[in-house]
Motif scaffolding. Structure first.
Motif, PDB file in Angstrom:
ATOM      1  N   GLU A 164     -14.299  16.153 -29.228  1.00  0.00           N
ATOM      2  CA  GLU A 164     -14.363  17.512 -28.524  1.00  0.00           C
ATOM      3  C   GLU A 164     -15.867  17.829 -28.355  1.00  0.00           C
ATOM      4  OE1 GLU A 164     -11.271  20.512 -29.711  1.00  0.00           O
ATOM      5  OE2 GLU A 164     -11.103  19.485 -31.492  1.00  0.00           O
ATOM      6  N   LEU A 165     -16.745  16.993 -27.619  1.00  0.00           N
ATOM      7  CA  LEU A 165     -18.078  17.317 -27.317  1.00  0.00           C
ATOM      8  C   LEU A 165     -18.111  17.700 -25.985  1.00  0.00           C
ATOM      9  CD1 LEU A 165     -21.101  17.377 -28.028  1.00  0.00           C
ATOM     10  CD2 LEU A 165     -21.301  15.216 -27.543  1.00  0.00           C
ATOM     11  N   ILE A 166     -18.630  18.961 -25.426  1.00  0.00           N
ATOM     12  CA  ILE A 166     -18.581  19.375 -24.414  1.00  0.00           C
ATOM     13  C   ILE A 166     -20.031  19.499 -23.855  1.00  0.00           C
ATOM     14  CG2 ILE A 166     -17.715  21.074 -22.590  1.00  0.00           C
ATOM     15  CD1 ILE A 166     -15.529  19.651 -23.826  1.00  0.00           C
ATOM     16  N   LYS A 167     -20.695  18.931 -22.806  1.00  0.00           N
ATOM     17  CA  LYS A 167     -21.811  19.070 -22.515  1.00  0.00           C
ATOM     18  C   LYS A 167     -21.970  20.141 -21.305  1.00  0.00           C
ATOM     19  CE  LYS A 167     -24.847  15.588 -21.544  1.00  0.00           C
ATOM     20  NZ  LYS A 167     -25.140  14.436 -20.947  1.00  0.00           N
ATOM     21  N   ILE A 168     -23.039  21.190 -21.367  1.00  0.00           N
ATOM     22  CA  ILE A 168     -23.225  22.142 -20.393  1.00  0.00           C
ATOM     23  C   ILE A 168     -24.822  21.973 -19.928  1.00  0.00           C
ATOM     24  CG2 ILE A 168     -23.116  24.347 -19.585  1.00  0.00           C
ATOM     25  CD1 ILE A 168     -20.670  24.838 -21.467  1.00  0.00           C
ATOM     26  N   PRO A 169     -24.985  21.477 -18.774  1.00  0.00           N
ATOM     27  CA  PRO A 169     -26.436  21.429 -18.577  1.00  0.00           C
ATOM     28  C   PRO A 169     -26.888  22.940 -18.077  1.00  0.00           C
ATOM     29  CG  PRO A 169     -25.282  19.722 -17.365  1.00  0.00           C
ATOM     30  CD  PRO A 169     -24.239  20.531 -18.037  1.00  0.00           C
ATOM     31  N   ASN A 207     -20.963  14.842 -39.602  1.00  0.00           N
ATOM     32  CA  ASN A 207     -20.415  15.051 -40.851  1.00  0.00           C
ATOM     33  C   ASN A 207     -20.012  16.170 -41.163  1.00  0.00           C
ATOM     34  OD1 ASN A 207     -20.903  12.393 -41.840  1.00  0.00           O
ATOM     35  ND2 ASN A 207     -23.030  12.740 -41.862  1.00  0.00           N
ATOM     36  N   ILE A 208     -20.480  17.267 -40.163  1.00  0.00           N
ATOM     37  CA  ILE A 208     -20.165  18.773 -40.728  1.00  0.00           C
ATOM     38  C   ILE A 208     -19.614  19.417 -39.572  1.00  0.00           C
ATOM     39  CG2 ILE A 208     -22.384  19.001 -42.091  1.00  0.00           C
ATOM     40  CD1 ILE A 208     -23.497  20.554 -39.788  1.00  0.00           C
ATOM     41  N   ALA A 209     -19.245  18.979 -38.548  1.00  0.00           N
ATOM     42  CA  ALA A 209     -18.691  19.512 -37.517  1.00  0.00           C
ATOM     43  C   ALA A 209     -17.235  19.682 -37.292  1.00  0.00           C
ATOM     44  CB  ALA A 209     -19.341  19.426 -35.984  1.00  0.00           C
ATOM     45  N   ALA A 210     -16.467  20.589 -36.908  1.00  0.00           N
ATOM     46  CA  ALA A 210     -15.123  20.568 -36.651  1.00  0.00           C
ATOM     47  C   ALA A 210     -14.747  21.208 -35.408  1.00  0.00           C
ATOM     48  CB  ALA A 210     -14.165  20.764 -37.800  1.00  0.00           C
ATOM     49  N   GLY A 211     -13.629  20.774 -34.512  1.00  0.00           N
ATOM     50  CA  GLY A 211     -13.551  21.632 -33.263  1.00  0.00           C
ATOM     51  C   GLY A 211     -14.278  21.597 -32.221  1.00  0.00           C
ATOM     52  N   LYS A 212     -14.260  22.404 -31.201  1.00  0.00           N
ATOM     53  CA  LYS A 212     -15.163  22.186 -29.911  1.00  0.00           C
ATOM     54  C   LYS A 212     -16.531  22.429 -30.255  1.00  0.00           C
ATOM     55  CE  LYS A 212     -15.212  24.259 -25.247  1.00  0.00           C
ATOM     56  NZ  LYS A 212     -14.644  25.468 -24.525  1.00  0.00           N
ATOM     57  N   VAL A 213     -17.441  21.253 -29.796  1.00  0.00           N
ATOM     58  CA  VAL A 213     -18.784  21.332 -30.005  1.00  0.00           C
ATOM     59  C   VAL A 213     -19.232  21.560 -28.587  1.00  0.00           C
ATOM     60  CG1 VAL A 213     -20.965  20.250 -30.700  1.00  0.00           C
ATOM     61  CG2 VAL A 213     -18.881  20.054 -32.133  1.00  0.00           C
ATOM     62  N   VAL A 214     -20.019  22.435 -28.229  1.00  0.00           N
ATOM     63  CA  VAL A 214     -20.740  22.656 -26.957  1.00  0.00           C
ATOM     64  C   VAL A 214     -22.220  22.300 -26.819  1.00  0.00           C
ATOM     65  CG1 VAL A 214     -21.321  24.423 -25.176  1.00  0.00           C
ATOM     66  CG2 VAL A 214     -18.875  24.435 -25.960  1.00  0.00           C
TER      67      VAL A 214
END
Length: 248
Positions: free
Chosen positions: A148-153, A121-128
């Motif tokens: 644009e959800l990017i997972k970084i372990p 509901n609140i995010a925009a753009g690249k989410v890491v």
């Protein structure tokens, strides 16, 4: 009243001034014994600064992820204007203590599913999403339609063979098992089964993701008592209520 078994993941590198589960149980006069189910190891991420470049949000669902982030940041700089979202007050405090950063958004419930729903509901753009090598999948499920959800372990929970280490111990007079993560529940399923042979010893779960993993591992739902507050304090309150001790 017997003792309570609780799961514990060793992490000798992370500073944490909050009380341990053992300390909280002891404060209530409850006897306890830990079983080490994992050991945290941080992952060195190649080109970390490049990978988080242009991120609009950095997301954390655990204190270990915060520590893994700090381990990789070193002298790197945060992306300009980036916002930070975390689950619950414990992760918020870890971010403040470990990194000197303040969260822009803290989910009301300490659960990845709730944080993911809020971010939709609140995010925009690249989410890491800074996370474990293996996650519960809750946040990812909530954000499956986000492009644009990017997972970084940034850390892994190293396997401990609990059966080999603890099978010969005498687990008599056990009143319950407190499980602090889904993966820990999977790793002590043999003990949950063993204690179920002589009576349905309750299994206390720290939250929905943990309960889901327990059920998937084959633990009967009627044995699981889930903490209302998804924290160590919430687990202790669930145990006290089940044991008939007055609430704080």
């Amino acid at each position: 009243m017997g003792k309570y078994i609780y799961t514990y993941i060793e992490n000798g590198q992370m500073y944490d001034k909050s009380p341990s589960l053992a300390e909280l149980l002891a404060k209530e006069g409850l006897s306890c014994e830990k079983i080490v189910t994992g050991r945290i190891e941080y992952i060195k991420v190649k080109d970390f600064e490049t990978q988080i470049k242009d991120a609009q949000w950095l997301v954390f669902t655990s204190k270990n992820a915060v520590a893994g982030f700090a381990y990789n940041m070193g002298k790197c700089e945060l992306p300009a204007g980036v916002k930070i979202a975390v689950v619950g007050k414990k992760t918020q405090e870890a971010l403040r203590t470990t990194c000197g950063l303040e969260a822009d958004f803290v989910s009301l419930q300490a659960a990845g599913l709730e944080l993911g729903k809020s971010l939709m509901n609140i995010a925009a753009g690249k989410v890491v999403y800074l996370c474990a090598e293996v996650t519960s999948g809750s946040l990812e499920e909530a954000m499956k339609d986000y492009g644009e959800l990017i997972k970084i372990p940034v850390y892994r929970n190293e396997y401990v063979d609990t059966y080999a280490e603890y099978e010969m111990k005498d687990f008599i007079d056990v009143s319950g098992i407190a499980v602090t993560s889904g993966i820990s529940g999977e790793r002590i399923k043999w003990l949950i089964d063993k204690l179920g042979e002589s009576g349905e010893v309750p299994v206390y779960s720290i939250g929905p993701a943990c309960s889901k993993k327990l059920v998937e591992a084959g633990v009967k739902e009627n044995r699981i008592i889930e903490a209302c507050e998804h924290s160590y304090s919430g687990l202790v309150e669930a145990i006290k209520k089940s044991a008939g001790k007055p609430e704080a």
